[in-house]
Design a protein around this motif. Sequence first.
Motif, PDB file in Angstrom:
ATOM      1  N   ILE A 130     -17.606  -4.190  -5.482  1.00  0.00           N
ATOM      2  CA  ILE A 130     -17.407  -4.420  -6.871  1.00  0.00           C
ATOM      3  C   ILE A 130     -15.889  -4.852  -7.142  1.00  0.00           C
ATOM      4  CG2 ILE A 130     -17.214  -3.363  -9.162  1.00  0.00           C
ATOM      5  CD1 ILE A 130     -19.827  -1.515  -8.560  1.00  0.00           C
ATOM      6  N   PHE A 131     -15.124  -4.163  -6.598  1.00  0.00           N
ATOM      7  CA  PHE A 131     -13.794  -4.867  -6.737  1.00  0.00           C
ATOM      8  C   PHE A 131     -13.348  -6.003  -6.304  1.00  0.00           C
ATOM      9  CE2 PHE A 131      -9.278  -4.268  -4.769  1.00  0.00           C
ATOM     10  CZ  PHE A 131      -8.716  -4.557  -5.990  1.00  0.00           C
ATOM     11  N   ALA A 132     -14.217  -6.531  -5.123  1.00  0.00           N
ATOM     12  CA  ALA A 132     -13.803  -7.911  -4.630  1.00  0.00           C
ATOM     13  C   ALA A 132     -14.483  -9.042  -5.462  1.00  0.00           C
ATOM     14  CB  ALA A 132     -14.526  -7.990  -3.242  1.00  0.00           C
ATOM     15  N   ALA A 133     -15.845  -8.419  -6.236  1.00  0.00           N
ATOM     16  CA  ALA A 133     -16.479  -9.551  -6.993  1.00  0.00           C
ATOM     17  C   ALA A 133     -15.312  -9.626  -8.292  1.00  0.00           C
ATOM     18  CB  ALA A 133     -17.854  -8.883  -7.648  1.00  0.00           C
ATOM     19  N   PHE A 134     -14.623  -8.466  -8.863  1.00  0.00           N
ATOM     20  CA  PHE A 134     -13.965  -8.873  -9.895  1.00  0.00           C
ATOM     21  C   PHE A 134     -12.646  -9.762  -9.599  1.00  0.00           C
ATOM     22  CE2 PHE A 134     -16.305  -5.792 -12.163  1.00  0.00           C
ATOM     23  CZ  PHE A 134     -16.473  -6.044 -13.403  1.00  0.00           C
ATOM     24  N   VAL A 135     -12.129  -9.372  -8.376  1.00  0.00           N
ATOM     25  CA  VAL A 135     -11.066 -10.028  -7.931  1.00  0.00           C
ATOM     26  C   VAL A 135     -11.357 -11.785  -7.935  1.00  0.00           C
ATOM     27  CG1 VAL A 135      -9.480 -10.569  -5.883  1.00  0.00           C
ATOM     28  CG2 VAL A 135      -9.954  -8.466  -6.576  1.00  0.00           C
ATOM     29  N   PHE A 136     -12.558 -12.037  -7.406  1.00  0.00           N
ATOM     30  CA  PHE A 136     -12.979 -13.407  -7.275  1.00  0.00           C
ATOM     31  C   PHE A 136     -13.291 -13.702  -8.904  1.00  0.00           C
ATOM     32  CE2 PHE A 136     -16.652 -16.320  -7.209  1.00  0.00           C
ATOM     33  CZ  PHE A 136     -15.938 -17.409  -6.581  1.00  0.00           C
TER      34      PHE A 136
END
Length: 642
Positions: A130-136
């Motif tokens: 989830i963190f990676a998705a928001f970073v992207f």
Amino acid sequence: MTHSKKPHMARKTAATPAPATTWPRPWLFAALLLASLIAYWPALNGELLWDDPGHLTRPDLQSWSGLWRIWFEVGATQQHYPLLHSAFWIQHHLWGDATTGYHLINILWHATAASLFAALLRRLQIPGSIFAAFVFALHPVCVESVAWITEQKNTLSTVFYLAAALAWLRYEDDRRPSRYIVATAWFAAALLSKTVTATLPAALLVLAWYRRGRLSWRTDILPLLPWLALGIAAGLGTLWVEKTHIGATGDAFALTALERPLLAGRVVWFYLAKLLWPADLAFFYPRWSIDAHSAAQWLFPLAALAALAASVYWSRRDRAPLAAALLFGGTLVPVLGFVNVYPFVFSYVADHFQYLACLPIIALLAAAATRTVALLAWPRWSGPALATALLLLLGTLTWHQSHQYRDVFALYETTLARNPDSWVAHLNLGVALDDTGQPAEALPHLQRALELKPDFPETLNSLGSALNRLNRPAEAKPLLEKALLLQPRFASAHNNLGIALIGLQQTDTALASFQRALEIDPAFASARVNYAWALANSGRIPDALVQLAQARRDQPAFADAHFKTGLILAMSGQIAEATPHLRRAVELQPDNPDMHFALAHALLQQNRLPEATAHFEETLSLAPNHPGALDALHQLHRLQPR
């Protein structure tokens, strides 16, 4: 993205079942969409920018037959990405030329890609999904792809790319033929949107190795051979289009066999640096000078090889860094310099080139951060707090970066502030100023563009056009002739040369220039109107009216075709016939004072005094010093009863 070969970690992985669903969670998609909308709000109503008119559906492609041409006629669109241009075709029929709709769809694709990214990481059991998705979703290197309408090819193709990857992982669960067909359909959709997605089969092999530590010919490689064939065919087709239809040939692409790996090494580190430290992002970056004799330049590929070797060595303990490096570099292969792509004329790098490639690096760093925080003896709230702080920072940077995509002036002025020697930014800003009736302000930018890149036909043509508008045809003529010497089939330069020749009273030669422009591009409405005007000034009124009728058929909403028709009819004494054309010109271009003045004059001759007065007044409101309008109003006030 991390993976351990330690026995206890291997047992834990083996005991953990794959998630029941591999598709995005609705709540996560909604949150990503909301975050993306907020971050990209400044660009939501942004105007058309560079290359947008070449990608949005042209009038001749807006019919059902045009949709057929999009799919089956190579050259009908700028690049042969039929699914992308079908999406643009549908969007045109939904909201026409209103740019907000296109921007909303691009943000929708971006949020969808981010949610699919999270689903893929969850399916691979990589922490921090989830963190990676928001970073992207919020990373500023993505702004060029999301805020620029042209790059719907990036966001849309990435949606299909990730959907294909997820479908492939589902196929690996039970090897059902139906799942293979679904996955292949998603991959084909990705290729038909942008062929950089041809790297997906290789990426899936990397993922298979990352998960199991080995590759099987029967279960991993063999099923992907048809995909590899499809990807190679699509890539070769795109290279052919780039070379033959777009122009990726010539001195700008003349890199030697030694210079290409030099460039590749530098490109990889550039993109990694911008991903880790997204400062001074620019629409056009400086174009590097690649020199195989420079020892310093060899440090880039050598450092890349050293990093790769270190990842290979470390893979005995953790395969994640090597997998991420292979995915990052492999996805960048089409733009590393081993093959020619047209944007290399301007710069060897562009933010939109790493939109898809940045995913594995984001996944690696997000997973590492998640694991690190879990290992530290910090309060439980510290991890979410740090993640929120980083996302707020990224979102703020994206919000600020989105501002420059409001219009061409904001875009190119920001670009020149960060890269003052960008000849293409000077050229595009000069053209924009000229197109908005500011040729004097355009001139220094066009002259600077020519200084920075001499002998570029587009610059010579644009500078000639600005000089024509400034009534300096003697200066424009040699520039336009030089442009045509360099590019003989340059229809716009033939048209502008004709305008210059008209200004120099060389009507017969001008007619030949306009005719040549129309031979090259029969749908060139401006050239046809100029040709008609030259015919009328030569006394060939019937021929002029025939040409104008053709221009109106080709482009019914072209104001100048109606305006010139009305003027010629009025000059021939056909005032009643001229008036509807002049009125239509005013409707199409209400901010043009000359059109209001011509319509007012025609109405005055028909003794329609109130209407004439209104248009004379509108002329003066648009151009207070307009010659003739003030005198005409004084006469009207005397004629009308008090």
